[in-house]
Design a protein around this motif. Structure first.
Motif, PDB file in Angstrom:
ATOM      1  N   THR A 119       0.838  -1.182   0.000  1.00  0.00           N
ATOM      2  CA  THR A 119       0.000   0.000   0.000  1.00  0.00           C
ATOM      3  C   THR A 119       0.869   1.226   0.000  1.00  0.00           C
ATOM      4  O   THR A 119       1.972   1.227   0.546  1.00  0.00           O
ATOM      5  N   VAL A 120       0.412   2.266  -0.652  1.00  0.00           N
ATOM      6  CA  VAL A 120       1.080   3.552  -0.508  1.00  0.00           C
ATOM      7  C   VAL A 120       0.579   4.202   0.761  1.00  0.00           C
ATOM      8  O   VAL A 120       1.333   4.638   1.607  1.00  0.00           O
ATOM      9  N   PHE A 121      -0.732   4.249   0.921  1.00  0.00           N
ATOM     10  CA  PHE A 121      -1.346   4.743   2.133  1.00  0.00           C
ATOM     11  C   PHE A 121      -2.195   3.627   2.715  1.00  0.00           C
ATOM     12  O   PHE A 121      -3.281   3.362   2.228  1.00  0.00           O
ATOM     13  N   PRO A 122      -1.735   2.918   3.734  1.00  0.00           N
ATOM     14  CA  PRO A 122      -2.496   1.816   4.289  1.00  0.00           C
ATOM     15  C   PRO A 122      -3.820   2.286   4.849  1.00  0.00           C
ATOM     16  O   PRO A 122      -3.929   3.389   5.363  1.00  0.00           O
ATOM     17  N   HIS A 123      -4.810   1.409   4.779  1.00  0.00           N
ATOM     18  CA  HIS A 123      -6.125   1.729   5.299  1.00  0.00           C
ATOM     19  C   HIS A 123      -6.064   1.920   6.808  1.00  0.00           C
ATOM     20  O   HIS A 123      -5.373   1.219   7.514  1.00  0.00           O
ATOM     21  N   SER A 124      -6.771   2.884   7.273  1.00  0.00           N
ATOM     22  CA  SER A 124      -6.812   3.152   8.711  1.00  0.00           C
ATOM     23  C   SER A 124      -8.179   3.675   9.077  1.00  0.00           C
ATOM     24  O   SER A 124      -8.827   4.379   8.309  1.00  0.00           O
ATOM     25  N   ASP A 125      -8.644   3.300  10.258  1.00  0.00           N
ATOM     26  CA  ASP A 125      -9.921   3.805  10.733  1.00  0.00           C
ATOM     27  C   ASP A 125      -9.787   5.212  11.287  1.00  0.00           C
ATOM     28  O   ASP A 125     -10.777   5.866  11.586  1.00  0.00           O
ATOM     29  N   ARG A 126      -8.574   5.688  11.419  1.00  0.00           N
ATOM     30  CA  ARG A 126      -8.359   7.019  11.955  1.00  0.00           C
ATOM     31  C   ARG A 126      -8.767   8.069  10.933  1.00  0.00           C
ATOM     32  O   ARG A 126      -8.462   7.962   9.750  1.00  0.00           O
ATOM     33  N   VAL A 127      -9.451   9.073  11.392  1.00  0.00           N
ATOM     34  CA  VAL A 127      -9.844  10.170  10.511  1.00  0.00           C
ATOM     35  C   VAL A 127      -8.620  11.048  10.261  1.00  0.00           C
ATOM     36  O   VAL A 127      -7.958  11.482  11.198  1.00  0.00           O
ATOM     37  N   PRO A 128      -8.257  11.294   8.971  1.00  0.00           N
ATOM     38  CA  PRO A 128      -7.082  12.129   8.690  1.00  0.00           C
ATOM     39  C   PRO A 128      -7.199  13.498   9.340  1.00  0.00           C
ATOM     40  O   PRO A 128      -8.279  14.061   9.458  1.00  0.00           O
ATOM     41  N   LYS A 129      -6.064  14.037   9.771  1.00  0.00           N
ATOM     42  CA  LYS A 129      -6.056  15.361  10.383  1.00  0.00           C
ATOM     43  C   LYS A 129      -6.423  16.435   9.371  1.00  0.00           C
ATOM     44  O   LYS A 129      -7.020  17.448   9.709  1.00  0.00           O
ATOM     45  N   THR A 130      -6.037  16.218   8.123  1.00  0.00           N
ATOM     46  CA  THR A 130      -6.243  17.218   7.090  1.00  0.00           C
ATOM     47  C   THR A 130      -7.349  16.762   6.145  1.00  0.00           C
ATOM     48  O   THR A 130      -7.189  15.771   5.440  1.00  0.00           O
ATOM     49  N   PRO A 131      -8.496  17.462   6.106  1.00  0.00           N
ATOM     50  CA  PRO A 131      -9.581  17.080   5.208  1.00  0.00           C
ATOM     51  C   PRO A 131      -9.156  17.148   3.749  1.00  0.00           C
ATOM     52  O   PRO A 131      -8.260  17.899   3.374  1.00  0.00           O
ATOM     53  N   ALA A 132      -9.822  16.330   2.925  1.00  0.00           N
ATOM     54  CA  ALA A 132      -9.499  16.302   1.501  1.00  0.00           C
ATOM     55  C   ALA A 132      -9.648  17.680   0.865  1.00  0.00           C
ATOM     56  O   ALA A 132      -8.850  18.071   0.006  1.00  0.00           O
ATOM     57  N   SER A 133     -10.667  18.425   1.286  1.00  0.00           N
ATOM     58  CA  SER A 133     -10.878  19.756   0.718  1.00  0.00           C
ATOM     59  C   SER A 133      -9.701  20.684   1.007  1.00  0.00           C
ATOM     60  O   SER A 133      -9.304  21.482   0.157  1.00  0.00           O
ATOM     61  N   MET A 134      -9.107  20.544   2.202  1.00  0.00           N
ATOM     62  CA  MET A 134      -7.970  21.391   2.556  1.00  0.00           C
ATOM     63  C   MET A 134      -6.736  21.003   1.749  1.00  0.00           C
ATOM     64  O   MET A 134      -5.934  21.866   1.372  1.00  0.00           O
ATOM     65  N   ILE A 135      -6.588  19.715   1.460  1.00  0.00           N
ATOM     66  CA  ILE A 135      -5.472  19.262   0.633  1.00  0.00           C
ATOM     67  C   ILE A 135      -5.572  19.891  -0.746  1.00  0.00           C
ATOM     68  O   ILE A 135      -4.601  20.406  -1.300  1.00  0.00           O
ATOM     69  N   GLY A 136      -6.779  19.867  -1.323  1.00  0.00           N
ATOM     70  CA  GLY A 136      -6.980  20.493  -2.616  1.00  0.00           C
ATOM     71  C   GLY A 136      -6.712  21.983  -2.583  1.00  0.00           C
ATOM     72  O   GLY A 136      -6.121  22.546  -3.511  1.00  0.00           O
ATOM     73  N   GLU A 137      -7.143  22.630  -1.502  1.00  0.00           N
ATOM     74  CA  GLU A 137      -6.918  24.066  -1.374  1.00  0.00           C
ATOM     75  C   GLU A 137      -5.431  24.395  -1.303  1.00  0.00           C
ATOM     76  O   GLU A 137      -4.962  25.359  -1.930  1.00  0.00           O
ATOM     77  N   ARG A 138      -4.676  23.602  -0.551  1.00  0.00           N
ATOM     78  CA  ARG A 138      -3.250  23.876  -0.413  1.00  0.00           C
ATOM     79  C   ARG A 138      -2.500  23.648  -1.720  1.00  0.00           C
ATOM     80  O   ARG A 138      -1.631  24.435  -2.099  1.00  0.00           O
ATOM     81  N   LEU A 139      -2.854  22.585  -2.421  1.00  0.00           N
ATOM     82  CA  LEU A 139      -2.208  22.343  -3.711  1.00  0.00           C
ATOM     83  C   LEU A 139      -2.614  23.401  -4.725  1.00  0.00           C
ATOM     84  O   LEU A 139      -1.798  23.843  -5.541  1.00  0.00           O
ATOM     85  N   GLY A 140      -3.881  23.823  -4.668  1.00  0.00           N
ATOM     86  CA  GLY A 140      -4.335  24.883  -5.560  1.00  0.00           C
ATOM     87  C   GLY A 140      -3.607  26.184  -5.303  1.00  0.00           C
ATOM     88  O   GLY A 140      -3.227  26.896  -6.245  1.00  0.00           O
ATOM     89  N   GLU A 141      -3.378  26.488  -4.043  1.00  0.00           N
ATOM     90  CA  GLU A 141      -2.646  27.708  -3.687  1.00  0.00           C
ATOM     91  C   GLU A 141      -1.197  27.625  -4.164  1.00  0.00           C
ATOM     92  O   GLU A 141      -0.627  28.607  -4.658  1.00  0.00           O
ATOM     93  N   MET A 142      -0.593  26.451  -4.033  1.00  0.00           N
ATOM     94  CA  MET A 142       0.771  26.264  -4.518  1.00  0.00           C
ATOM     95  C   MET A 142       0.844  26.484  -6.022  1.00  0.00           C
ATOM     96  O   MET A 142       1.804  27.080  -6.529  1.00  0.00           O
ATOM     97  N   ALA A 143      -0.184  25.998  -6.747  1.00  0.00           N
ATOM     98  CA  ALA A 143      -0.214  26.197  -8.194  1.00  0.00           C
ATOM     99  C   ALA A 143      -0.351  27.677  -8.536  1.00  0.00           C
ATOM    100  O   ALA A 143       0.375  28.203  -9.393  1.00  0.00           O
TER     101      ALA A 143
END
Length: 246
Positions: free
Chosen positions: A15-39
């Motif tokens: 796996t690149v990112f193994p499955h986990s029941d833990r909720v990620p600290k960073t929401p998917a929307s925030m990941i997109g926002e940060r990458l969008g800002e970098m672009a």
């Protein structure tokens, strides 16, 4: 415009990112926002974050972690199965330096019927030039960052700043998806036996090397297999490498 963020999984052994029941600290929307800002900081309109394609995981969809590419492009690109053999990936395999591509970076290195249509599709949507580089996290997982748009080649200072921003992003991103670890720690002897097994040594040969009985070596290997949830030595060795125990 859809911005998918995928946790990449391989249903067989890795796996690149193994499955986990833990909720990620960073929401998917925030990941997109940060990458969008970098672009946007470098005048690009599109971003792509992907795991570096490997022999056992080469397709686009399974490696794409986050992108704001138009859906028409992502669908076509996955169907054409060109990601692992595209010009951009080929260049990134041969260099640790950032690369700038203004001539169809995502088309295949080999001539095929999909290339002209793909180039036209990318240019129609404004993905004319691409600035890209690779980074790996603390667990040696390798990623591709690619930013596309109309702008010309970035200056050296701009490129350095973008790479540093990506490093900061990756530090946060990888902490949300830690490398899977065995539930029970392996002893030094178990790791030694696995290491020699990985080198192709039999139980009898390992026994001579470590000055143990072959029965004891078999016991260590069976214990390691149990802790690594493996059905044989080969699988145990593969998982030990994945967990960076060897």
């Amino acid at each position: 415009m859809r911005k998918p963020v995928r946790a990449v999984r391989d249903g067989v052994e890795d796996t690149v990112f193994p499955h986990s029941d833990r909720v990620p600290k960073t929401p998917a929307s925030m990941i997109g926002e940060r990458l969008g800002e970098m672009a946007r900081r470098t005048g690009h309109s599109f971003y792509l974050l992907a795991a570096f394609p490997r022999g056992d995981r080469a397709g686009f969809a399974v490696n794409c972690l986050a992108t704001n590419w138009p859906q028409e492009i992502t669908d076509f690109y996955e169907d054409a199965d060109l990601f692992y053999c595209c010009k951009l990936v080929n260049r990134l395999k041969r260099s640790v330096m950032p690369v700038f591509c203004d001539k169809a970076p995502f088309e295949s290195t080999a001539a095929n019927q999909e290339n002209p249509e793909l180039v036209k599709l990318f240019r129609t949507h404004g993905l004319k030039n691409t600035f890209a580089f690779t980074l790996h996290d603390a667990d040696l997982r390798q990623y591709i960052f690619a930013f596309s748009g109309d702008r010309a080649k970035a200056s050296r200072d701009e490129a350095m700043a973008q790479v540093f921003l990506a490093m900061e992003f990756l530090e946060m991103f990888s902490q949300d998806y830690p490398v899977e670890r065995p539930s029970e720690s392996l002893s030094n002897r178990e790791i030694e036996c696995l290491r020699w097994s990985a080198a192709g040594k039999s139980s009898e040969e390992i026994a001579i090397i470590l000055d143990l009985s072959s029965h004891t070596v078999v016991g260590y290997l069976k214990s390691a297999m149990r802790k690594l949830d493996s059905v044989n030595r080969m699988q145990a060795v593969a998982r030990a490498f994945r967990y960076r125990l060897l």
